[in-house]
Design an enzyme around this catalytic site. Structure first.
Site, PDB file in Angstrom:
ATOM      1  N   GLY A  76       6.385  26.691  51.547  1.00 47.57           N
ATOM      2  CA  GLY A  76       6.930  25.407  51.145  1.00 47.57           C
ATOM      3  C   GLY A  76       8.372  25.556  50.681  1.00 47.57           C
ATOM      4  O   GLY A  76       9.226  24.720  50.981  1.00 47.57           O
ATOM      5  N   THR A 242       9.506  37.083  64.474  1.00 46.73           N
ATOM      6  CA  THR A 242       8.185  37.125  65.095  1.00 46.73           C
ATOM      7  C   THR A 242       7.201  36.342  64.230  1.00 46.73           C
ATOM      8  O   THR A 242       7.123  36.566  63.022  1.00 46.73           O
ATOM      9  CB  THR A 242       7.716  38.589  65.234  1.00 46.73           C
ATOM     10  OG1 THR A 242       8.708  39.300  65.966  1.00 46.73           O
ATOM     11  CG2 THR A 242       6.375  38.676  65.935  1.00 46.73           C
ATOM     12  N   CYS A 330       6.355  28.221  28.142  1.00 49.93           N
ATOM     13  CA  CYS A 330       6.211  29.457  27.368  1.00 49.93           C
ATOM     14  C   CYS A 330       5.499  30.512  28.193  1.00 49.93           C
ATOM     15  O   CYS A 330       5.800  31.683  28.145  1.00 49.93           O
ATOM     16  CB  CYS A 330       5.408  29.203  26.106  1.00 49.93           C
ATOM     17  SG  CYS A 330       6.239  28.127  24.955  1.00 49.93           S
TER      18      CYS A 330
HETATM   19  C1  LIG Z   1       3.983  24.970  45.580  1.00 49.87           C
HETATM   20  C2  LIG Z   1       5.063  24.023  45.847  1.00 49.87           C
HETATM   21  C3  LIG Z   1       6.201  24.402  46.574  1.00 49.87           C
HETATM   22  C4  LIG Z   1       6.417  25.817  47.027  1.00 49.87           C
HETATM   23  O1  LIG Z   1       5.543  26.190  48.051  1.00 49.87           O
HETATM   24  P1  LIG Z   1       5.365  27.777  48.339  1.00 49.87           P
HETATM   25  O2  LIG Z   1       4.626  27.817  49.631  1.00 49.87           O
HETATM   26  O3  LIG Z   1       4.583  28.324  47.201  1.00 49.87           O
HETATM   27  O4  LIG Z   1       6.737  28.350  48.430  1.00 49.87           O
HETATM   28  C5  LIG Z   1       7.154  23.453  46.837  1.00 49.87           C
HETATM   29  N1  LIG Z   1       7.020  22.173  46.422  1.00 49.87           N
HETATM   30  C6  LIG Z   1       5.939  21.767  45.734  1.00 49.87           C
HETATM   31  C7  LIG Z   1       5.817  20.342  45.324  1.00 49.87           C
HETATM   32  C8  LIG Z   1       4.937  22.669  45.412  1.00 49.87           C
HETATM   33  O5  LIG Z   1       3.883  22.250  44.708  1.00 49.87           O
END
Ligand SMILES: *Cc1c(COP(=O)(O)O)cnc(C)c1O
Length: 403
Positions: A76, A242, A330
């Protein structure tokens, strides 16, 4: 305290989810005997390519896209980076205006900050006390040189669902592209990139029972994006390297299952969510819900308990076998509370007393009953020893991290 159940209870699906057995089963041959490179023309390569094609179709179907518009990425985070930096760098080198919000994931805010340091202008929109972007604010902020509007579909912390369809319409009316981070939304609500006026959309496999380290960016046909990785020209030139075939196969399976089961899983999670939202303020004094009561992700509960710290709450729940999380940073080593909670207008003290419960398709009523049974006792115990409950200011002792 009621007896601790024999199995641990997982209420942290916003952080990640369990890879479903069906997903593991689908991936396994591609980790072992079907190890071909999808670019090879022999049978090993072709079987990898075919598996990838079918995953691409399943991921596309989850968001109402065409297969040709799906770019597989590593996460993501990478999808957000590719969307934001990719559009900015293609449109203009160092000039242009980007609109985002105060409550985005850091995978959106950090690329925006990076572009700002390169000369782009960035407007961060505030949100209401429930966590919504105001459409009037979007209209007021958008300009002729606005190249991109990036607003997340559903918030990872407080679950609020933004009016993306209208935001996309406003962006398009002024010739800007619209990106949405749908990492939390995917698999939990209906997404349609055409209906919702979306040009770029980020998703991540591990947030809906697929493997970690694989994601996708939807790029609407005709939308120009500069790649971040230059190399062999994979994924239509947008993401050289890849392909992670086992990961992509698992991602596709998870997308298929999420779409297939959404009507029942969403209903089950909503029922559990609403039980917690209704019961906690009735059984615990000075307990509040953060975010909107109904216009939020079906699996998200975000609570606030005055006079205590979320970190202590999470650790006490963990001792009883319940995994949840907190908006108090925290636990991640920082003294700053969550910027999302501060953006709602909460004070540092209020933000620190937060608990996020994110439900999953495998949670059930017994698990929620156990949480609802132990929570009042933990909260009252923590309040007894809290310096906060004796006055408005923290004495900074006893592990307290309120500024
Ligand atoms: C978890 C999350 C990401 C990051 O995704 P990853 O695959 O862990 O890098 C980005 N945006 C939101 C809203 C997320 O909850």
């Amino acid at each position: 305290m009621p007896e601790r159940p024999s199995k641990r209870i997982y209420f942290d699906h916003g952080a990640t989810t369990r890879v479903l057995p069906e997903v593991v089963e689908a991936m396994t041959p591609y980790v072992s005997e079907k190890y071909g490179n999808a670019s090879s023309i022999h049978s090993f390569g072709r079987e990898a390519r075919m598996a990838m094609d079918s995953s691409r179709a399943r991921v596309a179907a989850l968001i109402g896209a065409d297969s040709s518009e799906i770019v597989f990425t590593s996460s993501g985070t990478e999808s957000d980076n590719l969307a934001i930096k990719g559009v900015a760098l293609h449109k203009s080198r160092g000039k242009g205006h980007i609109i985002t919000t105060d409550i985005e994931h850091s995978a959106v805010l950090e690329p925006c900050a990076y572009l700002k340091s390169m000369g782009f202008e960035v407007t961060r929109l505030p949100v209401s006390k429930d966590g919504f972007v105001d459409l009037g604010d979007v209209e007021a902020a958008i300009r002729d040189d606005t190249i991109l509007v990036s607003v997340m579909m559903a918030n990872s912390e407080i679950g609020t669902i933004q009016p993306v369809r209208e935001i996309g319409r406003i962006a398009h009316s002024r010739g800007a592209l619209f990106h949405t981070d749908a990492v939390q939304a995917a698999g939990k609500m209906s997404i349609d990139v055409d209906r919702d006026n979306i040009d770029l959309l980020s998703i991540s496999s591990h947030k809906f029972h697929g493997p970690k380290g694989v994601g996708a960016l939807y790029v609407r046909k005709g939308t120009k994006v500069e790649p971040l990785l230059h190399g062999g020209g994979h994924e239509g030139g947008l993401r050289s390297s890849t392909e992670n075939v086992p990961g992509i196969v698992g991602f596709g399976k998870a997308a298929e299952i999420a779409q297939r089961d959404m009507p029942t899983t969403a209903e089950r999670m909503r029922h559990l969510r609403d039980r917690i939202i209704k019961t906690v303020p009735e059984t615990i004094p000075d307990a509040y819900l953060n975010g909107h009561p109904t216009n939020r992700l079906v699996n998200n509960v975000h609570l606030r308990f005055d006079f205590i710290e979320g970190e202590g709450l999470v650790l006490h729940l963990d001792m009883l076998g319940i995994a949840a999380s907190t908006g108090s940073a925290c636990s991640t080593g920082s003294l700053e509370p969550s910027p999302v909670l501060l953006a709602l207008g909460l004070t540092h003290e209020q933000a620190h007393g937060s608990l996020r419960v994110t439900l999953g398709r495998e949670n059930n009523d017994e698990e929620v009953s156990y949480l609802l049974e132990v929570l009042p006792e933990i909260v009252s115990k923590l309040r007894e020893i809290s310096p906060l409950s004796k006055g408005p200011k923290c004495n900074r002792g006893g592990g307290c991290c309120v500024q």
